[in-house]
Design a protein around this motif. Structure first.
Motif, PDB file in Angstrom:
ATOM      1  N   LYS A 123       0.660  -1.261  -0.028  1.00  0.00           N
ATOM      2  CA  LYS A 123       0.200   0.135  -0.119  1.00  0.00           C
ATOM      3  C   LYS A 123       0.732   1.156  -0.049  1.00  0.00           C
ATOM      4  O   LYS A 123       0.381   2.179  -0.704  1.00  0.00           O
ATOM      5  CB  LYS A 123      -0.837  -0.152   1.101  1.00  0.00           C
ATOM      6  CG  LYS A 123      -1.929  -1.162   1.010  1.00  0.00           C
ATOM      7  CD  LYS A 123      -2.972  -0.852   0.195  1.00  0.00           C
ATOM      8  CE  LYS A 123      -4.177  -1.729   0.086  1.00  0.00           C
ATOM      9  NZ  LYS A 123      -5.109  -1.573  -1.002  1.00  0.00           N
ATOM     10  N   LEU A 124       1.766   1.479   0.672  1.00  0.00           N
ATOM     11  CA  LEU A 124       2.812   2.339   0.962  1.00  0.00           C
ATOM     12  C   LEU A 124       3.652   2.732  -0.608  1.00  0.00           C
ATOM     13  O   LEU A 124       3.490   3.676  -1.114  1.00  0.00           O
ATOM     14  CB  LEU A 124       3.829   2.240   1.738  1.00  0.00           C
ATOM     15  CG  LEU A 124       4.912   3.353   2.082  1.00  0.00           C
ATOM     16  CD1 LEU A 124       4.131   4.495   2.284  1.00  0.00           C
ATOM     17  CD2 LEU A 124       6.103   2.842   3.084  1.00  0.00           C
ATOM     18  N   ALA A 125       3.975   1.627  -1.341  1.00  0.00           N
ATOM     19  CA  ALA A 125       4.662   1.738  -2.552  1.00  0.00           C
ATOM     20  C   ALA A 125       3.570   2.313  -3.386  1.00  0.00           C
ATOM     21  O   ALA A 125       3.839   2.825  -4.323  1.00  0.00           O
ATOM     22  CB  ALA A 125       4.923   0.247  -3.143  1.00  0.00           C
ATOM     23  N   GLN A 126       2.298   1.887  -3.484  1.00  0.00           N
ATOM     24  CA  GLN A 126       1.198   2.255  -4.266  1.00  0.00           C
ATOM     25  C   GLN A 126       0.906   3.695  -4.209  1.00  0.00           C
ATOM     26  O   GLN A 126       0.615   4.512  -5.086  1.00  0.00           O
ATOM     27  CB  GLN A 126      -0.086   1.472  -4.192  1.00  0.00           C
ATOM     28  CG  GLN A 126      -1.348   1.613  -4.949  1.00  0.00           C
ATOM     29  CD  GLN A 126      -2.446   0.882  -4.891  1.00  0.00           C
ATOM     30  OE1 GLN A 126      -2.408  -0.023  -3.715  1.00  0.00           O
ATOM     31  NE2 GLN A 126      -3.555   1.137  -5.665  1.00  0.00           N
ATOM     32  N   LEU A 127       1.081   4.243  -2.674  1.00  0.00           N
ATOM     33  CA  LEU A 127       0.993   5.701  -2.459  1.00  0.00           C
ATOM     34  C   LEU A 127       1.825   6.433  -3.032  1.00  0.00           C
ATOM     35  O   LEU A 127       1.357   7.357  -3.594  1.00  0.00           O
ATOM     36  CB  LEU A 127       0.718   5.721  -1.096  1.00  0.00           C
ATOM     37  CG  LEU A 127       0.607   7.318  -0.599  1.00  0.00           C
ATOM     38  CD1 LEU A 127      -0.937   7.677  -1.160  1.00  0.00           C
ATOM     39  CD2 LEU A 127       0.711   7.080   1.277  1.00  0.00           C
ATOM     40  N   ILE A 128       3.077   5.967  -3.070  1.00  0.00           N
ATOM     41  CA  ILE A 128       4.281   6.670  -3.752  1.00  0.00           C
ATOM     42  C   ILE A 128       4.061   6.948  -4.944  1.00  0.00           C
ATOM     43  O   ILE A 128       4.422   7.875  -5.739  1.00  0.00           O
ATOM     44  CB  ILE A 128       5.508   6.047  -3.145  1.00  0.00           C
ATOM     45  CG1 ILE A 128       5.748   5.985  -1.563  1.00  0.00           C
ATOM     46  CG2 ILE A 128       6.867   6.729  -3.916  1.00  0.00           C
ATOM     47  CD1 ILE A 128       6.920   5.404  -1.136  1.00  0.00           C
ATOM     48  N   ARG A 129       3.904   5.522  -5.541  1.00  0.00           N
ATOM     49  CA  ARG A 129       3.641   5.477  -6.919  1.00  0.00           C
ATOM     50  C   ARG A 129       2.463   6.298  -7.584  1.00  0.00           C
ATOM     51  O   ARG A 129       2.464   7.060  -8.698  1.00  0.00           O
ATOM     52  CB  ARG A 129       3.115   4.027  -7.414  1.00  0.00           C
ATOM     53  CG  ARG A 129       3.327   3.829  -9.018  1.00  0.00           C
ATOM     54  CD  ARG A 129       3.120   2.194  -9.218  1.00  0.00           C
ATOM     55  NE  ARG A 129       3.862   1.371  -8.685  1.00  0.00           N
ATOM     56  CZ  ARG A 129       3.663   0.469  -7.691  1.00  0.00           C
ATOM     57  NH1 ARG A 129       2.410   0.352  -7.175  1.00  0.00           N
ATOM     58  NH2 ARG A 129       4.633  -0.093  -7.054  1.00  0.00           N
TER      59      ARG A 129
END
Length: 510
Positions: A123-129
Motif C-alpha cells: 500500500k505504501l509503494a502504491q501511494l508513492i507510485r
C-alpha cells in the motif's frame, strides 16, 4: 413564419410588470438588509471563517519536475534494433516503479513517515507510485532525431524540498536503470554473438572434415588430374596396340614351330588329327541340318573339343619324349615353342592388366564431371560459410566495442535537460480557487440569511401583508407621524419616495 405583425406597444406593456416586480423585490430586500444587517453579515462572516479554517487545515502539496533526454545506444542498429524505444523506456519505468525501489526511495527521502507503521509495504509503494508522474515522448521513426526519447519526471510531496529531492533521486534511478539495462543488453548480445561464432566455427570444422574425406576418396578424379588421366589412357592404348602386335607375331611363330614339330610326330598324332578332321567335317555337315542345341551337334562339339585338347597336349613332347623320339634339331624347336608359349602367356597377362588399367582410367574420366560439380558446390558452401563466419566475427567485434563504450560512457546517453527545481508555491490546493469558493459561499449564506430573516418576521412587512392581516377591516393611516430620524430611516424614506415616484409597491405580491 406567417402571422400577425408584432405590436411594439403590446410588447412593452408585457415587459413593464416584470421589470416593476424585479425593482420592487430589489428595493424591498435592500431595505430588509438595512433593517437587519446581522442576518446577512453573520452567516457570511461565519462562512468566511469556516472556509478560512478549512483552507488553513488542508495539507499543502508541492510538485517538482525534471526532464531528461535519452539518446541512442552505441551499438549499431545492424546488430540489434535501437534500445531507445518504447519497450526500453517501459522496462526502465517498470524497474524504477518496482516496490523494492520505491520503499528504498521512501527510506532515503523520508516519505510519509507517519504512514510507514500503519499500512503494508504494498500500500505504501502504491501511494508513492500515485504521487509520481512519468511521461515519455518517443520521436517518430521518420524524424531526424529518431534515436532519442524524452522523459518528464514529476513528484508531488508534502514540502518543496522533499518534492525536489525525490525528483532528483528518481532521475538518478532512471539513469542507473537505463545504464544497467543497456549494459545488460550489450553483454547479452556479445554472449549471443560469441556462441554463434563458436557454433559456426564448429560447423565449418565439421564440414571441412567431410570435404577432406571427399577429396581423399576422389583424389584421382579431380579436375586438375583429368588431363593426366587422358594422357595415361593414350599411352595405355599405344601399349595395348604394341602388345596386340607382339602377341600376333608370337602366334604366327608358334604356329610355324608347332607345324614343324608335327612333321616329326608319330602316327598316333596323325590319326588323331585325321579323326579330328573327320569330326569337324561331320559337324559341318550336320550343322546344315540341325541347330546348335541339338543333341548330336552338342555331342560332336564335345568330341571335337576333347580331341583338340588331346592334340594340344601332345603337340609339345616332354623332355623324355624329346630325348627318345626327336632329333636334337627338333628338340631345340620344341624348346623354342615352350619359351614362345611362356612369353605368349606373359604378353596376354600384360594385355589383360593394360585393359584393366584402361577400364579404371575410363571410369575415373566418367566420374570426373560429377566430382567437378561436387567440388564447385563444396567451394560455394565453403565461401558462404566463411563469409558468414567473417561477418559474424565482425558483428561480435562491433558488439564488444559497443559493450565497452556502454561501460566506459555509462551516463553519456542521458542528458538532463531540466534539473528538478524547488517549487516556491504549493501546487494544491489552489488559493485563488478556494478564495472564490469561500466568497461565493459567503454570498450565498448571506442571501439565505436575509431571506430567512425576512420570512421569520411576524410583523406587517408591507401592503402585501395587509390583506391577510386586516381580514376585511379598515386601516386608518396617519400621514403626519414622523419617526425618529436615523441613517437607516432616512435611507428607507428615500427608497419609499423613489418607489412612490415610479408608482410601485416596495415588494411584489406573491
Amino acid at each position: 413564419m406567417s402571422g400577425a405583425p408584432s405590436n411594439p406597444d403590446l410588447h412593452a406593456t408585457t415587459q413593464q410588470p416584470m421589470i416593476d416586480q424585479i425593482l420592487r423585490n430589489a428595493i424591498y430586500y435592500i431595505e430588509a438588509f438595512l433593517k437587519r444587517p446581522l442576518w446577512v453579515i453573520g452567516p457570511a462572516v461565519a462562512t468566511v471563517a469556516i472556509g478560512a479554517g478549512a483552507f488553513l487545515a488542508l495539507p499543502r502539496s508541492y510538485q517538482s519536475e525534471a526532464q531528461i533526454l535519452i539518446e541512442a545506444p552505441q551499438s549499431p542498429t545492424s546488430l540489434v534494433p535501437s534500445t531507445v524505444a518504447t519497450e526500453h523506456l517501459q522496462f526502465v519505468e517498470q524497474r524504477v516503479l518496482a516496490r523494492d525501489k520505491l520503499l528504498a526511495l521512501a527510506e532515503k527521502i523520508h516519505l510519509f513517515p507517519g504512514l510507514r507503521n500503519t499500512m503494508s509495504e504494498t500500500k505504501l509503494a502504491q501511494l508513492i507510485r500515485q504521487n509520481i508522474s512519468i511521461n515519455t515522448m518517443v520521436t517518430e521513426p521518420s524524424d531526424r532525431y529518431s534515436g532519442t526519447a524524452a522523459m518528464r519526471i514529476g513528484f508531488t510531496g508534502a514540502t518543496a524540498e522533499q518534492a525536489s529531492a525525490t525528483v532528483a533521486e528518481l532521475v538518478s534511478m532512471i539513469i542507473q536503470e537505463s545504464r544497467g539495462l543497456r549494459i545488460q543488453r550489450a553483454s547479452e548480445m556479445s554472449e549471443f554473438l560469441s556462441r554463434e561464432v563458436d557454433n559456426m566455427a564448429g560447423m565449418m570444422k565439421a564440414r571441412a572434415a567431410d570435404w577432406n574425406a571427399f577429396f581423399e576418396q576422389n583424389s584421382d578424379a579431380l579436375p586438375a588430374r583429368v588431363e593426366g588421366v587422358e594422357n595415361e589412357i593414350q599411352e595405355k592404348d599405344r601399349e595395348l596396340t604394341s602388345l596386340d602386335q607382339s602377341i600376333a607375331t608370337l602366334d604366327q611363330e608358334l604356329r610355324l614351330l608347332e607345324a614343324e614339330l608335327r612333321l616329326q610326330r608319330p602316327e598316333a598324332a596323325v590319326r588323331d588329327r585325321t579323326q579330328l578332321a573327320e569330326l569337324e567335317s561331320e559337324l559341318a555337315t550336320k550343322s546344315l541340318t540341325y541347330s546348335d542345341a541339338h543333341p548330336e551337334i552338342r555331342a560332336l562339339s564335345k568330341k571335337i573339343e576333347g580331341m583338340r585338347q588331346k592334340i594340344a597336349s601332345a603337340s609339345v613332347p616332354s623332355p623324355e619324349v624329346v630325348d627318345q623320339n626327336l632329333t636334337p634339331e627338333m628338340a631345340l624347336v620344341a624348346e623354342r615353342v615352350k619359351i614362345a608359349k611362356a612369353r605368349h602367356g606373359s604378353l596376354v597377362a600384360k594385355r589383360a592388366e593394360v585393359n584393366e588399367r584402361i577400364a579404371l582410367l575410363q571410369a575415373i574420366i566418367a566420374r570426373a564431371p560429377a566430382v567437378g560439380a561436387r567440388l564447385e558446390a563444396i567451394e560455394r558452401e565453403r565461401e558462404t560459410l566463411q563469409r558468414n563466419l567473417d561477418e559474424m566475427r565482425g558483428r561480435l567485434s562491433t558488439a564488444r566495442t559497443g559493450e565497452r563504450l556502454e561501460r566506459d560512457n555509462s551516463t553519456g546517453h542521458v542528458q538532463v535537460l531540466e534539473e528538478p527545481e524547488t517549487p516556491r508555491y504549493p501546487s494544491s490546493p489552489s488559493r485563488t480557487r478556494l478564495l472564490l469558493l469561500v466568497m461565493g459561499g459567503a454570498l450565498a449564506m448571506g442571501a439565505g440569511g436575509l431571506y430567512l430573516g425576512d420570512n421569520l418576521q411576524r410583523t406587517i412587512r408591507g401592503t402585501f401583508d395587509l390583506k391577510a392581516a386586516l381580514a376585511g377591516s379598515t386601516l386608518v393611516v396617519i400621514p403626519n407621524w414622523v419617526p425618529a430620524k436615523t441613517p437607516m430611516s432616512r435611507l428607507e424614506t428615500v427608497l419609499s419616495y423613489i418607489a412612490r415616484a415610479i408608482g410601485i409597491d416596495r415588494r411584489a405580491t406573491t
